[in-house]
Write an enzyme that holds these catalytic residues in place. Structure first.
Site, PDB file in Angstrom:
ATOM      1  N   THR A 185       0.864  -1.180   0.000  1.00 18.47           N
ATOM      2  CA  THR A 185       0.000   0.000   0.000  1.00 18.47           C
ATOM      3  C   THR A 185       0.902   1.233   0.000  1.00 18.47           C
ATOM      4  OG1 THR A 185      -0.008   0.123   2.397  1.00 18.47           O
ATOM      5  CG2 THR A 185      -1.726  -1.225   1.383  1.00 18.47           C
ATOM      6  N   GLU A 333      -5.917  -3.813  -0.909  1.00 23.37           N
ATOM      7  CA  GLU A 333      -6.263  -4.980  -0.086  1.00 23.37           C
ATOM      8  C   GLU A 333      -7.375  -5.822  -0.714  1.00 23.37           C
ATOM      9  OE1 GLU A 333      -5.730  -1.953   0.901  1.00 23.37           O
ATOM     10  OE2 GLU A 333      -4.780  -1.837   2.870  1.00 23.37           O
ATOM     11  N   LYS A 442     -16.217  17.409   9.948  1.00 19.35           N
ATOM     12  CA  LYS A 442     -17.257  17.342  10.975  1.00 19.35           C
ATOM     13  C   LYS A 442     -17.653  18.760  11.354  1.00 19.35           C
ATOM     14  CE  LYS A 442     -15.778  12.868  12.548  1.00 19.35           C
ATOM     15  NZ  LYS A 442     -14.467  12.307  12.862  1.00 19.35           N
ATOM     16  N   TRP A 447     -21.780  15.674   9.024  1.00 16.86           N
ATOM     17  CA  TRP A 447     -20.612  15.430   8.175  1.00 16.86           C
ATOM     18  C   TRP A 447     -20.781  16.099   6.817  1.00 16.86           C
ATOM     19  CZ3 TRP A 447     -19.526   9.444   8.827  1.00 16.86           C
ATOM     20  CH2 TRP A 447     -19.047   9.225  10.124  1.00 16.86           C
TER      21      TRP A 447
HETATM   22  P1  ADP Z   1      -3.149   3.372  -2.293  1.00 15.98           P
HETATM   23  O1  ADP Z   1      -2.929   3.241  -3.734  1.00 15.98           O
HETATM   24  O2  ADP Z   1      -3.205   4.795  -1.848  1.00 15.98           O
HETATM   25  O3  ADP Z   1      -2.375   2.432  -1.470  1.00 15.98           O
HETATM   26  P2  ADP Z   1      -5.477   2.076  -2.875  1.00 15.98           P
HETATM   27  O4  ADP Z   1      -5.101   2.089  -4.289  1.00 15.98           O
HETATM   28  O5  ADP Z   1      -5.639   0.802  -2.181  1.00 15.98           O
HETATM   29  O6  ADP Z   1      -4.563   2.915  -2.020  1.00 15.98           O
HETATM   30  O7  ADP Z   1      -6.714   3.007  -2.690  1.00 15.98           O
HETATM   31  C1  ADP Z   1      -7.867   2.631  -2.041  1.00 15.98           C
HETATM   32  C2  ADP Z   1      -8.710   3.825  -1.698  1.00 15.98           C
HETATM   33  O8  ADP Z   1      -8.896   4.674  -2.832  1.00 15.98           O
HETATM   34  C3  ADP Z   1     -10.099   3.445  -1.303  1.00 15.98           C
HETATM   35  O9  ADP Z   1     -10.176   3.010   0.021  1.00 15.98           O
HETATM   36  C4  ADP Z   1     -10.846   4.742  -1.553  1.00 15.98           C
HETATM   37  O10 ADP Z   1     -10.681   5.649  -0.509  1.00 15.98           O
HETATM   38  C5  ADP Z   1     -10.164   5.289  -2.766  1.00 15.98           C
HETATM   39  N1  ADP Z   1     -10.936   4.971  -3.961  1.00 15.98           N
HETATM   40  C6  ADP Z   1     -10.742   3.976  -4.840  1.00 15.98           C
HETATM   41  N2  ADP Z   1     -11.645   4.025  -5.827  1.00 15.98           N
HETATM   42  C7  ADP Z   1     -12.462   5.056  -5.560  1.00 15.98           C
HETATM   43  C8  ADP Z   1     -13.605   5.627  -6.193  1.00 15.98           C
HETATM   44  N3  ADP Z   1     -14.093   5.159  -7.319  1.00 15.98           N
HETATM   45  N4  ADP Z   1     -14.174   6.701  -5.608  1.00 15.98           N
HETATM   46  C9  ADP Z   1     -13.700   7.214  -4.459  1.00 15.98           C
HETATM   47  N5  ADP Z   1     -12.623   6.732  -3.821  1.00 15.98           N
HETATM   48  C10 ADP Z   1     -12.010   5.669  -4.357  1.00 15.98           C
END
Ligand code: ADP
Length: 545
Positions: A185, A333, A442, A447
């Protein structure tokens, strides 16, 4: 009593075997680091993946060993996907956009035995090589003619390495739950954590990508895979492509609007997958330069995920290119796909406006991903389209734990994983992300969704990018600050213009207390807005009295 059906393991090697047997001529088109377009087929990928597997054995790589890559989307990377995982080792794709210290950390944490790299990362490897303790040699993914001259210990040329190996290899059979690939991640807080995919999870996820109400990848599609192969296996596209025999178009390092537009046009791309920041560049290019995108292109669907797809972007793809936006959501994940926004029969006669209202949602749960919303204490909340809660997920392609058990247990008492996102789920099952839990604003006990505000703002002509963060407020606890990057070549907009525009878009009490303009937005290594950096940037900011 057990069923009497064959218990064939779901292995990644079976995907490339199938592709080579039934789609041997389907193409993999790559824009190379060196520049020219390279074309090959699934049969070629299989043959060379077998050479990779043989080379792994020659190098002494054993099942379960980690083999790193630092590479763009291209055919050699695809060969490693099948060759390394197919022989039982674990392909550790490293995101080159991470900070060098993070790359060093994860290569050491994963104990990578070898690292394959595109020559564009030569300087990075040269710098990090002495600190990557477990790595026995570095392999430049090129031929002899293009080998870099660099001070890298044990530097090997990819084409030399695999060129001397036999083109036949018997894929081993093993437990489908064995690890196949590893991706860290981005670690916005603390160290990155490793997500260790299995053969089984990768193959099941590929079935989803190939199902009609999934991503609908199929032999008839030409798919532009802009999502990087160095992060979450490019949303599983190399595996899914092999499963159905889709033509794959891999853009290499050239992610600018012009390069992508040309690939879409020249390769008859029908389906394209990427994050909003990339599509922003493509749309800007098409708006300014293309004569008639609708006629020049056969693009039918654009999958947007990674960050929320703004309404204006969904509309622009439709009006400019005649392409339908399929909004999707997931995370590292989750392999990564969790929800996909396809339409139901009842939406057949929906107007464009009604349809766009739906398309900005992140979509419905797919078979294989269970979703629940909970309050702070873990109690389930209703799926009524208005109650927002913590989004949790469970399923066969969702992580159980992090590599080396970093962070300990990550599941709740029902074995659900907390995504860290806040969402609503409506009566039809459409999920809508309102925020990351740590980003919600908040205000007076209610929210405010920073994502909805940002998406409303980028709908305004003259706004290139928008971010909203909460700023402490003496009366309301927090209030939104809107940060904007202006679009170049557009009439200059100011705070009053923006607030006036937003008045018709969002509830009055959501209106930001201030609007500020900056030159450039900070992004994470996966192209998301970097809210931490923005909060840091504005830590001394106070609202005007
Ligand atoms: P990183 O690349 O930062 O490690 P990820 O690729 O696993 O993280 O990103 C996951 C997060 O990206 C999700 O938990 C969510 O917050 C955000 N995310 C992914 N797709 C969308 C979407 N279509 N709309 C809004 N948020 C999204």
């Amino acid at each position: 009593m057990f069923g009497l059906m064959q218990d064939r393991p779901l292995l990644i090697s079976s995907l490339i075997e199938h592709a080579a047997a039934f789609h041997p001529h389907a193409e993999i088109v790559s824009r190379t680091v060196e520049g020219p377009i390279h074309r090959c087929t699934y049969a070629d990928i299989r043959r060379r993946a077998m050479q990779v597997a043989n080379a792994m054995q020659t190098l002494g790589v054993r099942p379960g060993d980690r083999v790193g890559t630092l590479a763009w989307n291209g055919y050699r990377h695809m060969e490693l996907y099948f060759g390394v995982s197919g022989m039982g080792a674990v392909l550790h794709t490293i995101n080159p956009r991470l900070f060098p210290e993070q790359i060093e950390y994860i290569a050491n944490h994963a104990e990578d035995q070898y690292i394959f790299f595109d020559v564009s990362f030569t300087a990075l490897i040269e710098k990090l090589a002495p600190r990557m303790k477990s790595v026995k040699a570095f392999i430049a993914m090129t031929d002899r003619a293009n080998m870099p001259t660099a001070d890298i210990p044990g530097l090997i040329c990819y084409e030399d390495l695999i060129g001397r190996e036999p083109v036949e290899y018997a894929w081993p059979e093993f437990d489908e739950r064995a690890a196949s690939s590893l991706c860290y991640t981005s670690g916005t807080t603390g160290n990155p954590k490793g997500v260790l995919y299995s053969h089984r999870s990768s193959v099941l996820h590929a079935f989803l990508a190939c199902s009609v109400d999934g991503l609908g990848l199929a032999a008839a599609e030409s798919a532009l895979v802009v999502v990087p192969m160095f992060h979450v296996n490019a949303w599983g596209m190399p595996y899914a492509g092999a499963m159905c025999g889709a033509k794959l178009v891999l853009p290499g390092p050239a992610m600018d609007g012009k390069s992508l537009y040309e690939l879409i046009r020249d390769e008859g791309v029908t389906l394209a997958l990427g994050v909003p920041t990339v599509w922003q560049m493509l749309l800007q290019h098409a708006e300014r330069n293309a004569t008639d995108p609708k006629r020049e292109l056969v693009l039918r669907r654009v999958v947007i995920g990674g960050s929320s797809a703004p309404r204006s972007m969904c509309e622009a793809f439709e009006t400019l290119m005649g392409a339908f936006v399929v909004h999707a959501w997931g995370m590292t994940e989750m392999s990564p796909i969790g929800t996909i926004c396809n339409l139901l029969p009842k939406h057949k006669r929906a107007s464009l406006e009604q349809r766009l209202d739906l398309q900005v949602k992140q979509g419905r749960g797919v078979y294989g991903v269970e979703l629940k919303l909970t309050d702070e204490d873990g109690n389930r909340l209703p799926h009524d389209g208005t109650t927002a809660g913590h989004l949790k997920v469970r399923g066969p392609w969702i992580a159980n734990a992090y590599f080396h058990d970093d962070g300990g247990s990550i599941l709740d008492d029902e074995c659900f994983f907390d995504t860290g996102d806040i969402a609503t789920i409506d009566l039809d099952g459409y999920m809508h992300i309102t925020d990351r839990a740590k980003d919600v604003i908040k205000s007076g006990g209610e929210w405010i969704s920073s994502i909805d505000l940002e998406n409303a703002a980028v709908g305004m002509p003259g706004v290139a990018e928008a971010a909203v963060i909460g700023i402490a407020h003496p009366k309301w606890q927090e209030r939104p600050l809107l940060i904007i990057v202006r679009k170049p070549d557009c009439p200059l907009i100011n705070k009053d213009d923006v607030l006036q525009y937003l008045e018709s878009q969002v509830a009055r009490w959501w209106l930001p207390d201030d609007v500020v303009f900056i030159e450039e937005m900070p992004h994470t290594a996966t192209g998301k807005l970097q809210k931490m950096a923005l909060r840091q940037m504005f830590r001394d900011y106070r609202f005007p009295a």
